[in-house]
Write a protein that holds these residues in place. Structure first.
Motif, mmCIF file in Angstrom:
data_model
loop_
_atom_site.group_PDB
_atom_site.id
_atom_site.type_symbol
_atom_site.label_atom_id
_atom_site.label_comp_id
_atom_site.label_asym_id
_atom_site.label_seq_id
_atom_site.Cartn_x
_atom_site.Cartn_y
_atom_site.Cartn_z
ATOM 1 N N GLY A 45 0.509 21.717 -40.643
ATOM 2 C CA GLY A 45 -0.439 22.551 -39.908
ATOM 3 C C GLY A 45 -0.258 23.995 -40.344
ATOM 4 O O GLY A 45 -0.290 24.312 -41.534
ATOM 5 N N SER A 46 -0.032 24.864 -39.397
ATOM 6 C CA SER A 46 0.174 26.279 -39.703
ATOM 7 C C SER A 46 1.650 26.636 -39.821
ATOM 8 O O SER A 46 2.000 27.805 -39.995
ATOM 9 N N VAL A 47 2.527 25.640 -39.759
ATOM 10 C CA VAL A 47 3.969 25.876 -39.795
ATOM 11 C C VAL A 47 4.444 25.811 -41.246
ATOM 12 O O VAL A 47 4.405 24.745 -41.882
ATOM 13 N N SER A 48 4.899 26.917 -41.774
ATOM 14 C CA SER A 48 5.258 26.991 -43.192
ATOM 15 C C SER A 48 6.633 26.390 -43.460
ATOM 16 O O SER A 48 7.565 26.543 -42.663
ATOM 17 N N ASN A 49 6.725 25.702 -44.585
ATOM 18 C CA ASN A 49 7.989 25.133 -45.069
ATOM 19 C C ASN A 49 8.668 24.235 -44.038
ATOM 20 O O ASN A 49 9.897 24.139 -43.991
ATOM 21 N N ALA A 50 7.859 23.574 -43.228
ATOM 22 C CA ALA A 50 8.426 22.638 -42.260
ATOM 23 C C ALA A 50 8.989 21.398 -42.956
ATOM 24 O O ALA A 50 10.015 20.857 -42.558
ATOM 25 N N THR A 53 9.160 26.424 -38.642
ATOM 26 C CA THR A 53 9.198 27.181 -39.887
ATOM 27 C C THR A 53 10.559 27.038 -40.572
ATOM 28 O O THR A 53 11.605 27.214 -39.944
ATOM 29 N N SER A 54 10.516 26.702 -41.853
ATOM 30 C CA SER A 54 11.700 26.644 -42.727
ATOM 31 C C SER A 54 12.724 25.589 -42.326
ATOM 32 O O SER A 54 13.895 25.694 -42.695
ATOM 33 N N ASP A 55 12.293 24.546 -41.599
ATOM 34 C CA ASP A 55 13.190 23.412 -41.370
ATOM 35 C C ASP A 55 13.571 22.741 -42.684
ATOM 36 O O ASP A 55 14.672 22.242 -42.854
ATOM 37 N N ARG A 56 12.612 22.676 -43.611
ATOM 38 C CA ARG A 56 12.790 22.042 -44.916
ATOM 39 C C ARG A 56 13.173 20.565 -44.762
ATOM 40 O O ARG A 56 14.070 20.047 -45.414
ATOM 41 N N TRP A 57 12.423 19.896 -43.869
ATOM 42 C CA TRP A 57 12.598 18.458 -43.654
ATOM 43 C C TRP A 57 12.243 17.726 -44.950
ATOM 44 O O TRP A 57 11.202 17.970 -45.547
ATOM 45 N N GLY A 63 17.501 23.132 -43.161
ATOM 46 C CA GLY A 63 17.138 24.395 -42.530
ATOM 47 C C GLY A 63 16.894 24.294 -41.039
ATOM 48 O O GLY A 63 16.574 25.301 -40.388
ATOM 49 N N GLU A 64 17.018 23.086 -40.475
ATOM 50 C CA GLU A 64 16.751 22.885 -39.047
ATOM 51 C C GLU A 64 17.618 23.808 -38.188
ATOM 52 O O GLU A 64 18.824 23.962 -38.423
ATOM 53 N N ASN A 65 16.999 24.412 -37.178
ATOM 54 C CA ASN A 65 17.700 25.293 -36.242
ATOM 55 C C ASN A 65 18.424 26.422 -36.976
ATOM 56 O O ASN A 65 19.621 26.636 -36.814
ATOM 57 N N THR A 66 17.662 27.136 -37.798
ATOM 58 C CA THR A 66 18.198 28.264 -38.584
ATOM 59 C C THR A 66 19.425 27.851 -39.387
ATOM 60 O O THR A 66 20.507 28.443 -39.275
ATOM 61 N N TYR A 102 23.904 21.202 -42.805
ATOM 62 C CA TYR A 102 24.243 19.783 -42.837
ATOM 63 C C TYR A 102 23.079 18.985 -43.452
ATOM 64 O O TYR A 102 21.925 19.135 -43.064
ATOM 65 N N GLY A 103 23.409 18.140 -44.412
ATOM 66 C CA GLY A 103 22.387 17.370 -45.110
ATOM 67 C C GLY A 103 21.890 18.012 -46.382
ATOM 68 O O GLY A 103 20.972 17.496 -47.014
ATOM 69 N N ALA A 104 22.486 19.134 -46.790
ATOM 70 C CA ALA A 104 22.083 19.761 -48.049
ATOM 71 C C ALA A 104 22.439 18.896 -49.246
ATOM 72 O O ALA A 104 21.887 19.080 -50.338
ATOM 73 N N ALA A 105 23.357 17.955 -49.070
ATOM 74 C CA ALA A 105 23.697 16.989 -50.122
ATOM 75 C C ALA A 105 23.923 15.635 -49.479
ATOM 76 O O ALA A 105 24.521 15.542 -48.401
#
Length: 518
Positions: free
Chosen positions: A406-411, A445-449, A472-475, A512-515
């Motif tokens: 939607g309008s949420v960037s980089n979700a 924004t920026s969760d990067r799911w 990126g979840e929760n900053t 957490y989850g970056a790898a």
């Protein structure tokens, strides 16, 4: 920085291209398998019970007051699937782990696994690319943790570094892969069957293999000392990997190596290595992928081709002909398709390996694929192959952490393309994001799911469920989602989440989850 003296490791390089003790119950003695060759050999059963375990990195975590020191978690699966109770947490302040937690180490930036000593229990390799070695800042390192009937233990380990040419900014351990790329003894290749290790620096590929201590002297290239399992043997002198690209302007700006995957792209008894990279500096952003064919003799490992696109790579038998194929995620700023693409190169069915002509080109604009490609989507930033519906045909999970919801960037969002006899198909393709029905949470924004995706068969039922990470979840805390598999494929119904805090580790700003290991 590594403060103590540990087993010294000897490195191999070639090419001119890219906690606490486990709480899992004791397993029966694991059968000793032959080393990993094809894509379907997952290498992530640390306690030998026949089920895929889950290895996750949290490289941003503050450990002992050191920001960005990092940690990893290991979850031991059961008949019920992925467990959050049977787990191990390991970091550089854990008992017996080399060095100590320091700011910016990035312990867990990359993770991989393989049976390095051929005892039937897979071993974990954890990359620490931000590790300082003496005066060499960010020279990097890695640590091996040995599998056992009770899983991984922090004190059972072996230190790795590029001790021949430690360099500032090399970032040894930025990506890792393990499989049977070559033999310990080329004249008797089955004498010591075991997986070898490929490790990336920014501009070099290094290959290692574990040799019994009594072989160190016979190689003429002995390690400085041997651990109880032996030494990592030096097999070939270092050469720096050079960029391979058709764009001479981009090549002149530099080339960085980024990802690794293995498969058997030709019809021999050795794993082949796919190396994804991207041009850097002015005019950079163009992806390129090199394939290196394995061989009994490391000196005979040869080029299996250079392919456009990158830097993400994975392997799978996508056309179901019994031979592994290559999938490349093209997500750089210089990607040919807006928003990113996934290209499939099929094996030719003989010793020559992959066909250099692209067989399939997938984007969000492909017919039948949900959504539409937009700049910055990064569709293909991570890839994983597995059979999600039990039809015997591998499917492909595709992460797009830059996708706007939607309008949420980089979700971020994740797609799954289904396997078919002739290759991947859009028929039955599905996409998921945090605003999808039954998916916990909501797009922010920026969760990067989808920054990392894995298809994994944790309960050994033949159906590969989806693990989707949002670093990126929760900053930048980072959270994992588990989406089940059914006879009709991945479903959001019944999905659930966990994070480092769920496993008794740190939660805030850990990435957490970056790898994730596959």
């Amino acid at each position: 920085m590594r403060h103590s003296t540990f087993t010294a490791l000897a490195a191999t390089a070639l090419l001119t291209v890219a906690g606490a003790a486990a709480t899992a119950p004791a397993a029966e003695a694991a059968p000793v398998p032959f080393p990993s060759i094809g894509w379907q050999q997952r290498n992530c059963d640390f306690n030998g019970d026949g089920r895929d375990d889950v290895l996750v990195g949290a490289p941003g975590a503050t450990v002992g007051g050191a920001k960005g020191a990092g940690y990893v978690t290991v979850q031991y699966s059961s008949a019920g699937g992925i467990s959050t109770t049977k787990r191990t947490v390991i970091h550089q302040n854990s008992t017996g782990v080399p060095g100590g937690a320091e700011a910016g180490d990035g312990f867990g930036w990359a993770v991989a696994s393989g049976d390095l000593d051929n005892d039937g229990y897979d071993d974990a390799i954890v990359g620490i690319p931000g590790e300082d070695l003496g005066a060499f800042k960010d020279a990097g390192g890695a640590t091996i943790f040995w599998g056992s009937p009770t899983g991984l233990h922090s004190a059972e380990n072996m230190w790795m570094e590029d001790h021949e040419q430690a360099r500032t900014g090399a970032k040894f351990g930025r990506n890792i892969e393990a499989a049977r790329f070559f033999a310990l003894l080329s004249d008797d290749p089955d004498a010591y069957p075991r997986d070898s290790i490929a490790i990336l620096e920014n501009d070099a590929l290094l290959l290692y293999i574990l040799g019994p201590g009594d072989l160190a002297a016979t190689t003429g290239k002995s390690a400085q000392s041997a651990g109880k399992r032996g030494s990592l043997i030096l097999a070939k002198e270092r050469t720096v990997i050079r960029p391979q690209t058709k764009d001479a302007t981009a090549a002149a700006s530099g080339y960085g190596l980024r990802t690794l995957s293995h498969g058997n792209f030709n019809e021999d008894s050795w794993a082949d290595l796919a190396i994804g990279g991207i041009t850097t500096g002015d005019g950079g952003g163009a992806g390129g992928t090199d394939v290196l064919h394995g061989s009994a003799n490391i000196d005979d490992m040869s080029s299996g081709g250079v392919f456009d696109g990158g830097p993400t790579v994975t392997a799978g038998d996508f056309n179901h002909d019994g031979q592994d194929d290559l999938a490349i995620g093209d997500t750089g700023t210089g990607a040919a398709s807006t928003g990113g693409a996934v290209d499939i190169y099929l094996a030719k069915g003989d010793l020559s390996g992959l066909d250099p002509v692209r067989a399939q080109h997938w984007t969000q604009n492909s017919t039948g694929v949900p959504g539409g490609g937009e700049s910055g989507d990064q569709w293909g930033a991570d890839l994983s192959a597995g059979d999600t519906n039990g039809d015997g045909l591998p499917d492909l999970a595709i992460g797009a952490p830059g996708e706007d919801v939607g309008s949420v960037s980089n979700a971020g969002a994740v797609w799954v393309l289904r396997g078919a006899p002739g290759g991947l198909t859009a028929t039955g393709a599905r996409s998921f994001d945090q605003n999808s029905a039954y998916v916990p949470g909501g797009a922010e924004t920026s969760d990067r799911w989808g920054g990392q995706v894995r298809l994994t068969d944790a309960n050994n039922d033949g159906l590969f469920g989806l693990l989707a990470a949002a670093p990126g979840e929760n900053t930048n805390d980072g959270v994992m989602w588990v989406l089940p598999a059914t006879s009709s494929g991945i479903t959001a119904k019944g999905s659930w989440t966990y994070d480092g805090g769920t496993l008794g580790a740190w939660r805030t700003d850990t990435m957490y989850g970056a790898a994730m290991d596959e």
